[in-house]
Motif scaffolding. Structure first.
Motif, PDB file in Angstrom:
ATOM      1  N   HIS A  35       0.862  -1.186   0.000  1.00 20.72           N
ATOM      2  CA  HIS A  35       0.000   0.000   0.000  1.00 20.72           C
ATOM      3  C   HIS A  35       0.897   1.234   0.000  1.00 20.72           C
ATOM      4  O   HIS A  35       2.048   1.173   0.443  1.00 20.72           O
ATOM      5  CB  HIS A  35      -0.945   0.000   1.209  1.00 20.72           C
ATOM      6  CG  HIS A  35      -0.268   0.102   2.533  1.00 20.72           C
ATOM      7  ND1 HIS A  35       0.365  -0.968   3.136  1.00 20.72           N
ATOM      8  CD2 HIS A  35      -0.094   1.154   3.382  1.00 20.72           C
ATOM      9  CE1 HIS A  35       0.872  -0.592   4.295  1.00 20.72           C
ATOM     10  NE2 HIS A  35       0.602   0.705   4.472  1.00 20.72           N
ATOM     11  N   CYS A  43      -5.982   3.444   1.772  1.00 18.35           N
ATOM     12  CA  CYS A  43      -5.269   2.323   2.394  1.00 18.35           C
ATOM     13  C   CYS A  43      -5.985   1.842   3.658  1.00 18.35           C
ATOM     14  O   CYS A  43      -6.032   0.639   3.937  1.00 18.35           O
ATOM     15  CB  CYS A  43      -3.838   2.721   2.722  1.00 18.35           C
ATOM     16  SG  CYS A  43      -2.841   3.172   1.285  1.00 18.35           S
ATOM     17  N   GLU A  46      -8.800  -0.318   2.714  1.00 18.91           N
ATOM     18  CA  GLU A  46      -8.320  -1.611   2.230  1.00 18.91           C
ATOM     19  C   GLU A  46      -7.901  -2.512   3.393  1.00 18.91           C
ATOM     20  O   GLU A  46      -8.204  -3.713   3.390  1.00 18.91           O
ATOM     21  CB  GLU A  46      -7.140  -1.417   1.281  1.00 18.91           C
ATOM     22  CG  GLU A  46      -7.519  -0.820  -0.055  1.00 18.91           C
ATOM     23  CD  GLU A  46      -6.375  -0.873  -1.042  1.00 18.91           C
ATOM     24  OE1 GLU A  46      -6.618  -1.277  -2.184  1.00 18.91           O
ATOM     25  OE2 GLU A  46      -5.237  -0.543  -0.667  1.00 18.91           O
ATOM     26  N   SER A  68       4.569  -1.495   3.216  1.00 21.84           N
ATOM     27  CA  SER A  68       4.736  -0.149   2.672  1.00 21.84           C
ATOM     28  C   SER A  68       6.102   0.372   3.100  1.00 21.84           C
ATOM     29  O   SER A  68       6.783  -0.221   3.942  1.00 21.84           O
ATOM     30  CB  SER A  68       3.628   0.806   3.133  1.00 21.84           C
ATOM     31  OG  SER A  68       3.832   1.204   4.477  1.00 21.84           O
ATOM     32  N   ARG A 120      -0.354  -0.168  -5.449  1.00 15.61           N
ATOM     33  CA  ARG A 120      -1.146  -1.232  -4.817  1.00 15.61           C
ATOM     34  C   ARG A 120      -0.955  -2.537  -5.604  1.00 15.61           C
ATOM     35  O   ARG A 120      -1.610  -2.772  -6.610  1.00 15.61           O
ATOM     36  CB  ARG A 120      -2.625  -0.836  -4.771  1.00 15.61           C
ATOM     37  CG  ARG A 120      -2.871   0.466  -4.067  1.00 15.61           C
ATOM     38  CD  ARG A 120      -4.346   0.840  -3.995  1.00 15.61           C
ATOM     39  NE  ARG A 120      -4.484   2.240  -3.645  1.00 15.61           N
ATOM     40  CZ  ARG A 120      -4.353   2.720  -2.406  1.00 15.61           C
ATOM     41  NH1 ARG A 120      -4.114   1.892  -1.408  1.00 15.61           N
ATOM     42  NH2 ARG A 120      -4.475   4.015  -2.173  1.00 15.61           N
ATOM     43  N   GLY A 142      -8.861   1.808  -4.807  1.00 17.68           N
ATOM     44  CA  GLY A 142      -8.848   0.695  -3.865  1.00 17.68           C
ATOM     45  C   GLY A 142      -9.110  -0.626  -4.566  1.00 17.68           C
ATOM     46  O   GLY A 142      -9.775  -0.682  -5.607  1.00 17.68           O
TER      47      GLY A 142
END
Length: 206
Positions: A35, A43, A46, A68, A120, A142
């Motif tokens: 992310h 994020c 998600e 990340s 992503r 997303g």
């Protein structure tokens, strides 16, 4: 860079659950996803959605692993914030990839989007460590969790039954029988009782 059908790149990383290597997860399917950044709106939605399907994925022998380019402290603070503000526990480890080693190894950095944040990505790695599928989404959009779950089930079903799955397949739908490879196999196929549209496209119920 990862390639479908080949060994997924090994990693050795620090996570919110402690040190983790990909090889530590041998025998499990792994969904590794990145992310852009902690404490960001898309994020957060998600992570709540991934947490919501973590139990169902666990029943399929799947381990979720997030990533990340943030520190462990940032990850931990964000996870705590999601728990406090949204009432959701994040049960899976999140890799702190400050040096970008994993992101670069997996091709998660796309300069057209950002040189310091991962896009992503979703990588599907099977229980033998083989890369089976990859999904890429832009930073602005997303992901579809139903599709991630559907694709996981499709890959596992194909392995178990040696079949393929058609477009929009869902568990319980008919599957595709592998196409014949010789004239003799074509003649045999048409007599095997499958639901055939033609010799190369035959369906069956599992």
């Amino acid at each position: 860079m990862p390639v479908i059908g080949e060994k997924a790149p090994e990693f050795d990383a620090l996570t919110t659950h402690g040190p983790l290597k990909l090889s530590d997860l041998a025998g499990k399917w792994v969904i590794l996803f990145s992310h852009p950044a902690d404490f960001t709106p898309v994020c957060t939605t998600e992570f709540i959605a991934f947490a919501g399907m973590a139990d169902e994925l666990a029943k399929l022998n799947v381990q979720l692993v997030g990533l990340s380019i943030d520190s462990v402290h940032s990850h931990l603070a964000w996870v705590r914030n999601i728990k406090e503000k949204m009432g959701v526990d994040i049960p899976f480890p999140i890799i702190a990839d400050l040096d970008m080693k994993v992101a670069k190894r997996y091709g998660m950095l796309h300069p057209g989007q950002s040189s310091t944040s991962t896009i992503r990505t979703v990588f599907f790695i099977d229980d033998k460590g083989i890369m089976r599928a990859m999904l890429y989404y832009p930073m602005s959009s997303g992901r579809s969790m139903p599709e991630i779950l559907r694709l996981t089930k499709a890959l596992q079903t194909a392995d178990k039954h040696h079949i393929a799955t058609p477009a929009n397949w869902e568990p319980g739908d008919k599957v595709i029988v592998p196409a014949p490879k010789t004239p003799k196999e074509i003649e045999k196929r048409m007599q095997e009782g499958y639901e055939c549209k033609d010799w190369y496209l035959c369906f069956k119920k599992l």
